[in-house]
Design an enzyme around this catalytic site. Sequence first.
Site, PDB file in Angstrom:
ATOM      1  N   ASN A 199      -6.607  -9.677  -6.997  1.00 35.62           N
ATOM      2  CA  ASN A 199      -6.680 -10.368  -5.709  1.00 35.62           C
ATOM      3  C   ASN A 199      -7.999 -11.097  -5.500  1.00 35.62           C
ATOM      4  O   ASN A 199      -8.067 -12.084  -4.787  1.00 35.62           O
ATOM      5  CB  ASN A 199      -6.436  -9.391  -4.556  1.00 35.62           C
ATOM      6  N   THR A 203      14.100   3.500  10.085  1.00 34.52           N
ATOM      7  CA  THR A 203      15.017   2.375  10.306  1.00 34.52           C
ATOM      8  C   THR A 203      14.480   1.118   9.636  1.00 34.52           C
ATOM      9  O   THR A 203      13.295   0.791   9.763  1.00 34.52           O
ATOM     10  CB  THR A 203      15.177   2.131  11.824  1.00 34.52           C
ATOM     11  N   GLN A 217      -0.017 -10.091  -5.987  1.00 37.39           N
ATOM     12  CA  GLN A 217      -0.578 -11.450  -5.932  1.00 37.39           C
ATOM     13  C   GLN A 217       0.185 -12.461  -6.786  1.00 37.39           C
ATOM     14  O   GLN A 217      -0.174 -13.634  -6.802  1.00 37.39           O
ATOM     15  CB  GLN A 217      -2.057 -11.424  -6.364  1.00 37.39           C
ATOM     16  N   HIS A 233       3.889 -10.645   2.525  1.00 33.23           N
ATOM     17  CA  HIS A 233       2.967 -11.544   3.233  1.00 33.23           C
ATOM     18  C   HIS A 233       2.035 -12.344   2.347  1.00 33.23           C
ATOM     19  O   HIS A 233       1.238 -13.138   2.834  1.00 33.23           O
ATOM     20  CB  HIS A 233       2.192 -10.778   4.317  1.00 33.23           C
ATOM     21  N   CYS A 268     -10.249  -6.035   4.972  1.00 32.30           N
ATOM     22  CA  CYS A 268     -10.060  -4.607   5.203  1.00 32.30           C
ATOM     23  C   CYS A 268      -9.873  -4.347   6.686  1.00 32.30           C
ATOM     24  O   CYS A 268     -10.251  -5.149   7.520  1.00 32.30           O
ATOM     25  CB  CYS A 268     -11.185  -3.788   4.582  1.00 32.30           C
ATOM     26  N   THR A 315       0.854  -1.199   0.000  1.00 29.84           N
ATOM     27  CA  THR A 315       0.000   0.000   0.000  1.00 29.84           C
ATOM     28  C   THR A 315       0.886   1.243   0.000  1.00 29.84           C
ATOM     29  O   THR A 315       0.618   2.214  -0.709  1.00 29.84           O
ATOM     30  CB  THR A 315      -0.928  -0.016   1.235  1.00 29.84           C
TER      31      THR A 315
HETATM   32  N1  PLP Z   1      -2.401  -4.962  -3.793  1.00 29.75           N
HETATM   33  C1  PLP Z   1      -3.032  -6.135  -3.880  1.00 29.75           C
HETATM   34  C2  PLP Z   1      -3.406  -6.669  -5.221  1.00 29.75           C
HETATM   35  C3  PLP Z   1      -3.336  -6.856  -2.717  1.00 29.75           C
HETATM   36  O1  PLP Z   1      -3.971  -8.016  -2.805  1.00 29.75           O
HETATM   37  C4  PLP Z   1      -2.956  -6.326  -1.469  1.00 29.75           C
HETATM   38  C5  PLP Z   1      -3.274  -7.028  -0.208  1.00 29.75           C
HETATM   39  O2  PLP Z   1      -4.402  -7.227   0.168  1.00 29.75           O
HETATM   40  C6  PLP Z   1      -2.302  -5.080  -1.431  1.00 29.75           C
HETATM   41  C7  PLP Z   1      -2.033  -4.430  -2.611  1.00 29.75           C
HETATM   42  C8  PLP Z   1      -1.882  -4.446  -0.145  1.00 29.75           C
HETATM   43  O3  PLP Z   1      -0.704  -5.019   0.321  1.00 29.75           O
HETATM   44  P1  PLP Z   1      -0.153  -4.617   1.793  1.00 29.75           P
HETATM   45  O4  PLP Z   1      -0.973  -5.399   2.747  1.00 29.75           O
HETATM   46  O5  PLP Z   1       1.274  -5.013   1.800  1.00 29.75           O
HETATM   47  O6  PLP Z   1      -0.317  -3.152   1.930  1.00 29.75           O
END
Ligand code: PLP
Length: 380
Positions: A145, A231, A173, A195, A318, A72
């Site tokens: 996603n 950091t 993804q 993650h 969310c 994000t």
């Molecule tokens: N972009 C996509 C396509 C995602 O599926 C996700 C996670 O849900 C994100 C961005 C956001 O990733 P992060 O949790 O590292 O901000």
Amino acid sequence: MTDPHYLDYNATAPVKPEVIALMAEVLAEGGNPSSVHSFGRKARARVEHGRVQLAAMAGVGAEQVILTGCATESNNQVLRTMVGIKRLLISGVEHPGVVAAAASSGRTVEVIPVGADGLVDLAALESMLAAGEGRDLVSVMLANNETGVIQPVTEAARLAHAAGALMHTDAVQAPGKIAFGFDELGVDLMSLTAHKFGGPQGIGALLHKPDMDIQPYIAGGGQEKARRSGTEAVAAIAGFGLAAELVPESLAEMGQIEALRDRIEADILALSPDSRIYGKSAPRLPNTTLISMPGVAAETQVMAFDLEGYAISSGSACASGKTKKTRAPEAMGGTEKEATEAIRVSLGPDNTESDVEGFLAAWQALYERTGDKKTEKVAS
Ligand code: PLP
């Protein structure tokens, strides 16, 4: 309630045991990578090794990797800070992180439509670019996603570059699910996060072409060559790097995972022929299905499956913990009712035939108890 079965890999994949072990070791070492003493040098070596591993996974040089706090953040950095950009062209199925970052960027935002199959409309993109002034940035995700639909990013990048625009892809993804490379895609910028493929939460990356002018989104002590201060999260970066190195292992398992996903879809269509599978005719991630249960709200399904021990999701996870209506179905021309009935099942290497059988049995029971099938029975 039975033992929980995790069918929500696209939300967060379980952290790989090797990654947990490495992170524990690195946490115990301590040290700030900016310190000059031996502790600092050791921490610096961990960060740089993680960067090299991640760069290798995406086929870029280590100097093309900026480590961030999450995808994000990477998306915000691209959409809000790239110099000289006036207009953002984003696809109609982007993650909320892209949509919200674009909306708050102060730039003009236009949405590239997607077809009923979930694929971005390249002809529409071409005309949008032709109508612009050449100071555009195009952002099209590599894989969705919710539906798993894989976008024609290489073609979109070609169109963007022909019009003098920059090309960004949110490739979050993709790692471990499909093979890809930064140069093969032809993009200028790419967002990633650990993650989704066996690394920890809270560590992401922004990859860029060599020698690009990248402005900081977080300014401060000048880490990451002053393009992302703060950091470094040393243990998380080490875990990110190891997860990236283990990506080929996950890719090798995708054939089996796809067979499980295909069985889910085939059996559900046999039970409820009116179920809609979003993006089925398009290239998709092998582990993902977005599928509707006619007559049953997605939130009801998520809760009912959870009670049976199956973790699935409706739409993107969310922060509020609430489920939100999925975005893809409506962008793909589905009705509002259909959109509220779609759930996402996303599988991973730990899933087995017995998970699938249990999930299908729970589906059948819920559909017969609550779905349109029940209404039909009552009516006849
Ligand atoms: N972009 C996509 C396509 C995602 O599926 C996700 C996670 O849900 C994100 C961005 C956001 O990733 P992060 O949790 O590292 O901000």
